[in-house]
Design a protein around this motif. Structure first.
Motif, short mmCIF file in Angstrom:
data_model
loop_
_atom_site.label_atom_id
_atom_site.label_comp_id
_atom_site.label_asym_id
_atom_site.label_seq_id
_atom_site.Cartn_x
_atom_site.Cartn_y
_atom_site.Cartn_z
N PRO A 144 49.36 67.83 -39.69
CA PRO A 144 50.11 68.93 -39.06
C PRO A 144 49.23 70.11 -38.67
O PRO A 144 49.61 70.90 -37.81
N ASP A 145 48.07 70.27 -39.32
CA ASP A 145 47.19 71.41 -39.05
C ASP A 145 46.09 71.06 -38.06
O ASP A 145 44.97 71.60 -38.14
N LEU A 146 46.38 70.17 -37.14
CA LEU A 146 45.33 69.72 -36.22
C LEU A 146 44.87 70.84 -35.31
O LEU A 146 43.67 71.13 -35.20
N PHE A 147 45.82 71.53 -34.66
CA PHE A 147 45.44 72.59 -33.73
C PHE A 147 44.87 73.80 -34.45
O PHE A 147 44.00 74.49 -33.93
N VAL A 148 45.38 74.04 -35.68
CA VAL A 148 44.85 75.17 -36.45
C VAL A 148 43.39 74.94 -36.81
O VAL A 148 42.57 75.86 -36.83
N ASN A 149 43.04 73.70 -37.06
CA ASN A 149 41.66 73.38 -37.41
C ASN A 149 40.76 73.26 -36.19
O ASN A 149 39.56 73.54 -36.26
N ILE A 150 41.33 72.81 -35.08
CA ILE A 150 40.50 72.52 -33.91
C ILE A 150 40.28 73.75 -33.05
O ILE A 150 39.16 74.00 -32.56
N LEU A 151 41.33 74.58 -32.84
CA LEU A 151 41.21 75.70 -31.91
C LEU A 151 40.12 76.70 -32.30
O LEU A 151 39.34 77.12 -31.44
#
Length: 303
Positions: free
Chosen positions: A266-273
């Motif tokens: 679920p934290d993909l965008f939080v980690n990638i951005l």
């Protein structure tokens, strides 16, 4: 606190990505709607073309029927004229035959009259011989008078016989001329019948050739129209398949992404951005998405 901020940033980035994906989904749906409208327009245009083609085919058939009717009328008129001429010639031939029959009857009557005259002459000659024998017994003056009378009657009978022979020769010549005329008429009638048969056959052959040519032209036009319709249908199918498979591809990607975000990471965008974008870009993104953000997402974005 830093972990909470990072979590908030991840949550906000996930929300932003979800919103972006939803917007892309809406765009894809709008594109699909536009594609369906275009397909409907193409179908309507094809139907209009089919209606026009049917109208043109009906007009062509009507013109062909009119042409065939005019040809049939002209041929019927020519046939009636030829029949009238043949009937007139047959009537003339019948009149000639009747006249020849009348002349033959006259010839027979003349032959019969000649035979009767010959019989009468033979009888009179026999009577004359008997009278001469009787007169030899009488006076010579009476015998001379009787001989003169007999000679005069014989001369008259010879004149009548010469007239009858001349009439017989004239009638025979007329019969021969009539026979020649009849032969010529029969030959001309045979030639006319042969010409009529050849013309009739030529007309039938020309009709068959015209029908074959019209059927070939009609089939060629139908083949051209069918080929154009098939090409249009194939082109429309290819466009529809292209858009359909592209939409399916994006929908599957969106489904995989949502599945990954909801169940795997679920934290993909939080980690990638933060790794991909700099803080200035994140700040600009925050300013751009500020009207849509909640308080939680504001805390997640950098200040």
């Amino acid at each position: 606190m830093e972990e909470q901020k990072e979590d908030q940033l991840d949550y906000e980035s996930e929300k932003v990505e979800i919103l972006r994906l939803a917007q892309s989904k809406k765009n894809i749906n709008s594109l699909n709607m536009d594609l369906e409208r275009d397909m409907q327009r193409i179908d309507e245009a094809n139907q209009d073309l089919l209606v026009k083609i049917h109208k043109k085919e009906d007009e062509i058939q009507r013109l062909e029927n009119e042409i065939t009717q005019t040809r049939d009328l002209a041929e019927d008129e020519e046939w009636e004229k030829e029949n009238s001429t043949t009937m007139e010639r047959e009537r003339a031939l019948q009149e000639v035959e009747e006249e020849t029959a009348r002349l033959e009857r006259k010839n027979e009557s003349l032959v019969h009259s000649i035979a009767e005259l010959e019989k009468k002459l033979t009888r009179k000659s026999q009577k004359a011989t008997k009278c001469e024998q009787d007169n030899l017994k009488g006076t010579p003056e009476e015998s001379k008078v009787k001989l003169q009378q007999l000679e005069a009657s014989c001369a008259d009978q010879e004149k009548e016989l010469a007239k009858v022979i001349e009439d017989y020769a004239f009638v025979a010549q007329l019969c021969e001329d009539q026979a020649l005329c009849i032969k010529k008429y029969q030959e001309t009638l045979k030639k006319i019948e042969e010409e009529l048969e050849t013309r009739f056959l030529e007309r039938e052959v020309s009709k068959v050739m015209c029908m074959n040519s019209t059927s070939k032209e009609y089939n060629s036009q139908n083949n051209k129209d069918n080929s154009l319709q098939k090409k249009k249908a194939g082109f429309c199918k290819r466009i529809f398949q292209y858009f359909f498979f592209t939409t399916l591809f994006f929908i599957r990607l969106l489904g995989y992404l949502l599945f990954h975000l909801s169940f795997i990471n679920p934290d993909l965008f939080v980690n990638i951005l933060p790794k991909i974008l700099s803080r200035n870009v994140l700040w600009k993104l925050r300013c751009f998405l500020f009207p849509c953000l909640t308080l939680e997402t504001e805390d997640m974005l950098p200040h």
